[in-house]
Design an enzyme around this catalytic site. Structure first.
Site, short mmCIF file in Angstrom:
data_model
loop_
_atom_site.label_atom_id
_atom_site.label_comp_id
_atom_site.label_asym_id
_atom_site.label_seq_id
_atom_site.Cartn_x
_atom_site.Cartn_y
_atom_site.Cartn_z
N ALA A 243 0.87 -1.03 -0.20
CA ALA A 243 0.15 -0.18 0.03
C ALA A 243 0.89 1.22 -0.28
CB ALA A 243 -0.67 -0.22 0.81
N GLY A 244 2.01 1.22 0.32
CA GLY A 244 2.98 2.65 1.26
C GLY A 244 3.67 2.49 -0.32
#
Length: 305
Positions: A243-244
């Site tokens: 996600a990052g």
């Protein structure tokens, strides 16, 4: 189209899905196992390419079956892989456990990534032709520093994701334009658990900081400006792996297109929100049209100081 160079890792993610992650010494039964192309560098490259960037990947894979598949996945996503070298030995791997809450724990085996100790012929010009250079810490620091210095020499924006968290040499920080840690990495770098205080401390070393806060969104701080927070859309997370990286790749595209930071953060948050609703790393990353649609739907709260 914004041009983005990525100097970073490529790994095959070996992912086990379990109801609850095992504690030390505990054995649990999982429900699924998948092999998924990943690596923080390759992840950011794919996220940026799917977001509409023109992306070149600089790094290495091993002379094994995983290496063939990793290169193919990048090519399929539209990433240029001429600077992705094939070296003797195994490709990098990441051994990931994902629980029913979408949380994960990861063990990275560098493999071919450890052989990338600096820039090779043509890499300097590839970096110089980019709007932004994306860096992470899954390659040897000597390579990360060489890339950052090349970007600085060419006036290219350097975006550093300090993961896995480790002490950073002053020379690398001095060549970094935008630092993007998550809240745990920011705490590890500063010794401060309050994200606002950590961001303020980091501004003594770099001019701009974005701290990702998971479901709480992101915090932006820059020298001489008030901090800015952008909440994330509320979604049910299935798998937070990458996600990052999705956020960073999308943010690089937005900034390369000349968007103001608040708009760029909202757009990157939309991309990350889409990614956590799907399993896997690169498999979960949205196409530009999907991110545009979510960002335009009005479901993202506005930024606030």
């Amino acid at each position: 189209m914004t041009a983005i160079a990525v100097l970073g890792s490529t790994n095959m993610d070996l992912v086990a899905y379990v109801p609850k992650a095992p504690r030390l010494g505990e054995t649990v039964t999982g429900r699924e196992f998948r092999t998924v192309p990943g690596g923080k560098g390759a992840n950011q490259a794919v996220a940026a390419a799917r977001g509409g960037g023109e992306v070149v990947m600089i790094g290495a894979v091993g002379a094994d079956g995983f290496g063939v598949r990793l290169r193919s996945a990048l090519t399929a996503a539209g990433v240029e892989t001429a600077a992705l070298r094939t070296v003797e030995g195994a490709s990098g791997t990441a051994h990931i456990t994902v629980d029913d809450e979408g949380g994960n724990s990861i063990i990275v085996i560098p493999g071919a990534n450890a052989r990338v100790t600096g820039l090779e012929a043509g890499d300097d010009s590839r970096i110089g032709a980019a709007d932004s250079l994306l860096l992470q810490l899954e390659l040897p620091l000597s390579a990360v520093l060489a890339g950052a210095l090349a970007a600085r020499a060419h006036g290219v924006r350097t975006v550093l994701t300090p993961a896995p968290a480790q002490p950073l040499p002053g020379e690398l920080l001095a060549a970094t334009d935008l630092l993007v840690p998550n809240e745990h990495e920011a705490a590890a770098l500063t010794g401060l658990t309050d994200s606002y205080q950590a961001a303020e401390a980091l501004l003594h070393q770099v001019p701009e900081v974005v701290i990702t806060l998971g479901p709480a969104g992101s915090l932006y701080a820059a020298r001489g400006r008030e901090p800015l927070t952008v909440p994330a859309p509320r979604v049910r997370a299935v798998d937070t792996t990458a996600a990052g990286d999705t956020f960073v790749g999308a943010l690089a595209v937005a900034l390369g297109e000349g968007r103001a930071m608040p708009e760029g953060l909202r757009w990157a948050s939309a991309a990350a929100a889409l990614s956590v609703q799907r399993p896997g790393a690169q498999d979960s990353m949205p196409a530009r049209a999907e991110t545009d649609a979510l960002a335009a739907a009005g479901t993202l709260p506005g930024a606030c100081a």
